[in-house]
Design an enzyme around this catalytic site. Structure first.
Site, PDB file in Angstrom:
ATOM      1  N   ASP A  87       2.922   5.910  -0.918  1.00  0.00           N
ATOM      2  CA  ASP A  87       2.507   6.425   0.120  1.00  0.00           C
ATOM      3  C   ASP A  87       1.547   7.755  -0.039  1.00  0.00           C
ATOM      4  O   ASP A  87       1.192   8.416   0.506  1.00  0.00           O
ATOM      5  CB  ASP A  87       3.627   7.121   0.840  1.00  0.00           C
ATOM      6  CG  ASP A  87       3.064   7.538   2.444  1.00  0.00           C
ATOM      7  OD1 ASP A  87       4.102   8.198   3.026  1.00  0.00           O
ATOM      8  OD2 ASP A  87       2.247   6.940   2.675  1.00  0.00           O
TER       9      ASP A  87
ATOM     10  N   LYS B 122      -4.645   5.495  -0.881  1.00  0.00           N
ATOM     11  CA  LYS B 122      -4.245   3.992  -0.678  1.00  0.00           C
ATOM     12  C   LYS B 122      -5.091   3.466  -1.823  1.00  0.00           C
ATOM     13  O   LYS B 122      -4.698   2.251  -2.479  1.00  0.00           O
ATOM     14  CB  LYS B 122      -4.651   3.475   0.580  1.00  0.00           C
ATOM     15  CG  LYS B 122      -4.132   4.248   1.825  1.00  0.00           C
ATOM     16  CD  LYS B 122      -2.434   4.445   1.554  1.00  0.00           C
ATOM     17  CE  LYS B 122      -2.177   5.462   2.320  1.00  0.00           C
ATOM     18  NZ  LYS B 122      -0.647   5.949   2.125  1.00  0.00           N
TER      19      LYS B 122
ATOM     20  N   ASP C 127       3.712   1.954   1.897  1.00  0.00           N
ATOM     21  CA  ASP C 127       3.307   2.194   3.266  1.00  0.00           C
ATOM     22  C   ASP C 127       1.868   1.898   3.781  1.00  0.00           C
ATOM     23  O   ASP C 127       0.901   1.930   2.683  1.00  0.00           O
ATOM     24  CB  ASP C 127       3.494   3.707   3.475  1.00  0.00           C
ATOM     25  CG  ASP C 127       3.323   3.976   5.012  1.00  0.00           C
ATOM     26  OD1 ASP C 127       3.205   5.208   5.270  1.00  0.00           O
ATOM     27  OD2 ASP C 127       3.833   3.306   5.861  1.00  0.00           O
ATOM     28  N   ASN C 128       1.668   1.746   5.029  1.00  0.00           N
ATOM     29  CA  ASN C 128       0.363   1.578   5.223  1.00  0.00           C
ATOM     30  C   ASN C 128      -0.756   0.434   4.797  1.00  0.00           C
ATOM     31  O   ASN C 128      -1.894   0.580   4.612  1.00  0.00           O
ATOM     32  CB  ASN C 128      -0.446   2.888   5.018  1.00  0.00           C
ATOM     33  CG  ASN C 128       0.098   4.158   5.227  1.00  0.00           C
ATOM     34  OD1 ASN C 128       0.455   5.075   4.534  1.00  0.00           O
ATOM     35  ND2 ASN C 128       0.469   4.125   6.593  1.00  0.00           N
TER      36      ASN C 128
ATOM     37  N   GLU D 285       3.031   5.582  12.427  1.00  0.00           N
ATOM     38  CA  GLU D 285       3.967   6.438  12.697  1.00  0.00           C
ATOM     39  C   GLU D 285       3.584   7.232  14.001  1.00  0.00           C
ATOM     40  O   GLU D 285       2.268   7.459  14.437  1.00  0.00           O
ATOM     41  CB  GLU D 285       4.077   7.418  11.581  1.00  0.00           C
ATOM     42  CG  GLU D 285       2.629   8.099  11.293  1.00  0.00           C
ATOM     43  CD  GLU D 285       2.229   7.371   9.782  1.00  0.00           C
ATOM     44  OE1 GLU D 285       2.829   6.134   9.847  1.00  0.00           O
ATOM     45  OE2 GLU D 285       1.543   8.001   8.978  1.00  0.00           O
TER      46      GLU D 285
END
Ligand SMILES: Cc1ncnc2c1ncn2[C@@H]1O[C@H](/C=C/CNC(=O)c2cc(-c3ccc(F)cc3)cc(O)c2O)[C@@H](O)[C@H]1O
Ligand SMILES: [Mg+2]
Length: 214
Positions: free
Chosen positions: A141, A144, A169-170, A199
């Site tokens: 996380d 990226k 994540d993401n 989120e």
């Protein structure tokens, strides 16, 4: 000078959560970030997916890349079995300081080792410094564009074993396209996308779960 967003988040925890109660810390942050000031925590929707993957893996040793304020650190550590350890990596000292206080407020400091520094420097030192043989679980996380290089580094340092679960994540928003290509095209991973939302918003995002096949 004024306070920072992480400092305001910490204040919200100290004001609204119960010391030693991780769930109340999670709820206080989610309430603050949904109703007062957005922040890049994995959040409550994706958090439920994180919880379910964690419960399934039940890791003895877990690694988190990108502590930020410690929201997902608390989510992970609260579900660890006695004697299990979470190492979380954060290179911003101000964020690390807030995270330490949030982790301690939740009463989880004995399960968590927060290490300050860049993941690229710290991953090769995990064995010698922390006596880690393998990680059973890794939560990605951080920046990226570091997901792929750090995954390769974990492989090269022999820190993944057959069955290790990577959860990123993401992968949609902000997105990690190179990472998705890497884990989905590699014969060494079995990958699956968990659709959710960014989120505290209605925007699509999701988590990619990749099992290392050895
Ligand atoms: C190599 C290295 N080593 C150590 N620490 C490292 C590190 N690279 C970064 N860090 C640390 O990790 C966190 C950084 C997290 C980056 N996360 C995001 O950028 C992010 C962004 C959004 C987002 C989505 C839509 C928007 F419109 C705006 C933002 C949502 C998210 O969930 C994110 O995670 C931060 O605490 C940083 O200091
Ligand atoms: Mg994130």
């Amino acid at each position: 000078t004024g306070s920072s967003r992480p400092q305001r988040m910490l204040k919200a925890v100290q004001k609204n959560a119960t010391k030693g109660d991780p769930q109340s810390v999670i709820s206080a942050i989610d309430y603050y970030c949904r109703h007062k000031e957005w922040a890049m925590n994995v959040g409550d929707d994706k958090g439920l997916i994180l919880d379910s993957v964690l419960t399934e893996v039940n890791p003895s040793t877990a690694l988190e890349l990108g502590t930020y304020c410690g929201y997902s650190t608390v989510r992970i550590a609260r579900l660890l079995s006695p004697g299990s350890k979470l190492i979380t990596v954060e290179f911003n000292p101000a964020f690390a300081e807030v995270a330490r206080q949030i982790i301690a407020y939740a009463g989880l400091q004995d399960k968590v080792t927060l290490v300050e520094g860049p993941s690229g420097d710290l991953i090769p030192k995990m064995k010698e410094r922390f006596g880690i043989k393998y990680f059973d679980f890794v939560f990605l996380d951080h920046w990226k564009d570091r997901y792929v290089p750090d995954t390769k580094l974990l492989e090269d340092c022999g820190l993944l074993k057959k069955g290790t679960v990577l959860l990123a994540d993401n992968v949609i928003c902000p997105g990690a396209p190179e990472y998705l290509k890497y884990v989905r095209n590699s014969p060494r991973y079995e990958s699956r996308y968990y659709k959710s939302n960014l989120e505290y918003t209605k925007v699509e995002d999701g988590l990619e779960k990749s099992v290392f096949l050895g």
